[in-house]
Design a protein around this motif. Sequence first.
Motif, short mmCIF file in Angstrom:
data_model
loop_
_atom_site.label_atom_id
_atom_site.label_comp_id
_atom_site.label_asym_id
_atom_site.label_seq_id
_atom_site.Cartn_x
_atom_site.Cartn_y
_atom_site.Cartn_z
N GLY A 16 -59.13 -33.58 64.44
CA GLY A 16 -59.33 -32.16 64.71
C GLY A 16 -58.45 -31.26 63.85
O GLY A 16 -57.74 -31.73 62.95
N SER A 17 -58.51 -29.98 64.17
CA SER A 17 -57.78 -28.98 63.38
C SER A 17 -57.01 -28.04 64.30
O SER A 17 -57.38 -27.81 65.45
CB SER A 17 -58.76 -28.15 62.54
N LEU A 18 -55.93 -27.52 63.76
CA LEU A 18 -55.15 -26.48 64.41
C LEU A 18 -54.66 -25.51 63.35
O LEU A 18 -54.47 -25.90 62.19
CB LEU A 18 -53.95 -27.06 65.16
N ARG A 19 -54.44 -24.28 63.77
CA ARG A 19 -53.92 -23.27 62.87
C ARG A 19 -52.68 -22.67 63.49
O ARG A 19 -52.75 -22.09 64.58
CB ARG A 19 -54.98 -22.20 62.62
N LEU A 20 -51.58 -22.80 62.80
CA LEU A 20 -50.32 -22.23 63.25
C LEU A 20 -50.06 -20.92 62.53
O LEU A 20 -50.36 -20.79 61.35
CB LEU A 20 -49.15 -23.18 63.01
N SER A 21 -49.49 -19.98 63.25
CA SER A 21 -49.13 -18.70 62.65
C SER A 21 -47.65 -18.43 62.86
O SER A 21 -47.05 -18.88 63.84
CB SER A 21 -49.94 -17.57 63.27
N CYS A 22 -47.09 -17.70 61.92
CA CYS A 22 -45.68 -17.31 62.01
C CYS A 22 -45.60 -15.83 61.64
O CYS A 22 -45.96 -15.45 60.52
CB CYS A 22 -44.84 -18.15 61.06
N ALA A 23 -45.14 -15.04 62.58
CA ALA A 23 -44.98 -13.61 62.35
C ALA A 23 -43.52 -13.31 62.09
O ALA A 23 -42.64 -13.74 62.84
CB ALA A 23 -45.48 -12.82 63.56
N ALA A 24 -43.26 -12.58 61.02
CA ALA A 24 -41.88 -12.28 60.62
C ALA A 24 -41.58 -10.80 60.72
O ALA A 24 -42.44 -9.97 60.42
CB ALA A 24 -41.65 -12.76 59.19
N SER A 25 -40.38 -10.49 61.14
CA SER A 25 -39.93 -9.11 61.13
C SER A 25 -39.27 -8.84 59.79
O SER A 25 -39.00 -9.74 59.00
CB SER A 25 -38.93 -8.88 62.26
N GLY A 26 -38.99 -7.59 59.50
CA GLY A 26 -38.28 -7.27 58.27
C GLY A 26 -39.17 -6.64 57.22
O GLY A 26 -40.38 -6.88 57.19
N ARG A 27 -38.57 -5.87 56.34
CA ARG A 27 -39.33 -5.11 55.34
C ARG A 27 -39.41 -5.79 53.98
O ARG A 27 -40.08 -5.30 53.10
CB ARG A 27 -38.70 -3.72 55.18
N THR A 28 -38.71 -6.92 53.84
CA THR A 28 -38.69 -7.59 52.53
C THR A 28 -39.30 -8.98 52.61
O THR A 28 -38.89 -9.89 51.90
CB THR A 28 -37.24 -7.68 52.01
N PHE A 29 -40.28 -9.12 53.46
CA PHE A 29 -40.90 -10.42 53.70
C PHE A 29 -41.38 -11.08 52.42
O PHE A 29 -41.24 -12.29 52.24
CB PHE A 29 -42.06 -10.24 54.67
N ALA A 92 -45.53 -33.36 66.60
CA ALA A 92 -44.15 -32.90 66.39
C ALA A 92 -44.04 -31.45 66.86
O ALA A 92 -45.05 -30.80 67.13
CB ALA A 92 -43.76 -33.00 64.92
N VAL A 93 -42.82 -30.97 66.89
CA VAL A 93 -42.59 -29.54 67.02
C VAL A 93 -42.55 -28.98 65.60
O VAL A 93 -41.82 -29.49 64.74
CB VAL A 93 -41.27 -29.23 67.75
N TYR A 94 -43.35 -27.97 65.36
CA TYR A 94 -43.45 -27.36 64.04
C TYR A 94 -42.66 -26.06 64.01
O TYR A 94 -42.77 -25.22 64.91
CB TYR A 94 -44.91 -27.10 63.69
N GLN A 122 -38.73 -20.48 66.79
CA GLN A 122 -38.36 -21.27 67.97
C GLN A 122 -39.11 -22.60 68.03
O GLN A 122 -38.74 -23.49 68.79
CB GLN A 122 -38.64 -20.46 69.24
N GLY A 123 -40.15 -22.73 67.23
CA GLY A 123 -40.92 -23.96 67.19
C GLY A 123 -42.13 -23.91 68.10
O GLY A 123 -42.13 -23.23 69.13
N THR A 124 -43.16 -24.65 67.71
CA THR A 124 -44.37 -24.74 68.53
C THR A 124 -44.82 -26.20 68.52
O THR A 124 -44.83 -26.86 67.47
CB THR A 124 -45.47 -23.80 68.01
N GLN A 125 -45.20 -26.70 69.69
CA GLN A 125 -45.54 -28.11 69.85
C GLN A 125 -46.97 -28.37 69.38
O GLN A 125 -47.90 -27.66 69.78
CB GLN A 125 -45.41 -28.54 71.30
N VAL A 126 -47.12 -29.40 68.57
CA VAL A 126 -48.44 -29.89 68.17
C VAL A 126 -48.53 -31.34 68.62
O VAL A 126 -47.68 -32.17 68.26
CB VAL A 126 -48.63 -29.79 66.65
#
Length: 130
Positions: A16-29, A92-94, A122-126
């Motif tokens: 199967g498939s999964l899509r992980l997202s990561c949202a970042a704060s800050g103005r110089t991403f 794993a935890v990603y 903080q990590g996300t479990q897969v």
Amino acid sequence: QVQLVESGGGLVQAGGSLRLSCAASGRTFSRYTMGWFRQAPGKEREFVTACGWSADSAVYADSVKGRFTISRDNAKNTVTLQMNSLKPEDTAVYYCAADPDMRTTYYGRNYYRATVYDYWGQGTQVTVSS
């Protein structure tokens, strides 16, 4: 200071498939090297993928090459990890990671070292079932 928040983990069957997202704060991403790491129980944190300003030149661990794809949207301060053809050993935890010193981390080919990244989510479990 950068804060990273992952989402999208879960339980999926092998293949199967999964899509992980990561949202970042800050103005110089856009200046940050962005990476994904994972850690399975009883194992060390391992490199999955990383990219510089553009994901076009992303690098991948051999274990995920051809199955995982990193992308980033500098306008939205997000980075995603598309995971296809998942295997039980991908369980794993990603973690999403960021480092502002792109010259050293990405272009200096140190992207696979967890210790060079300054910021972590903080990590996300897969979990991939067989």
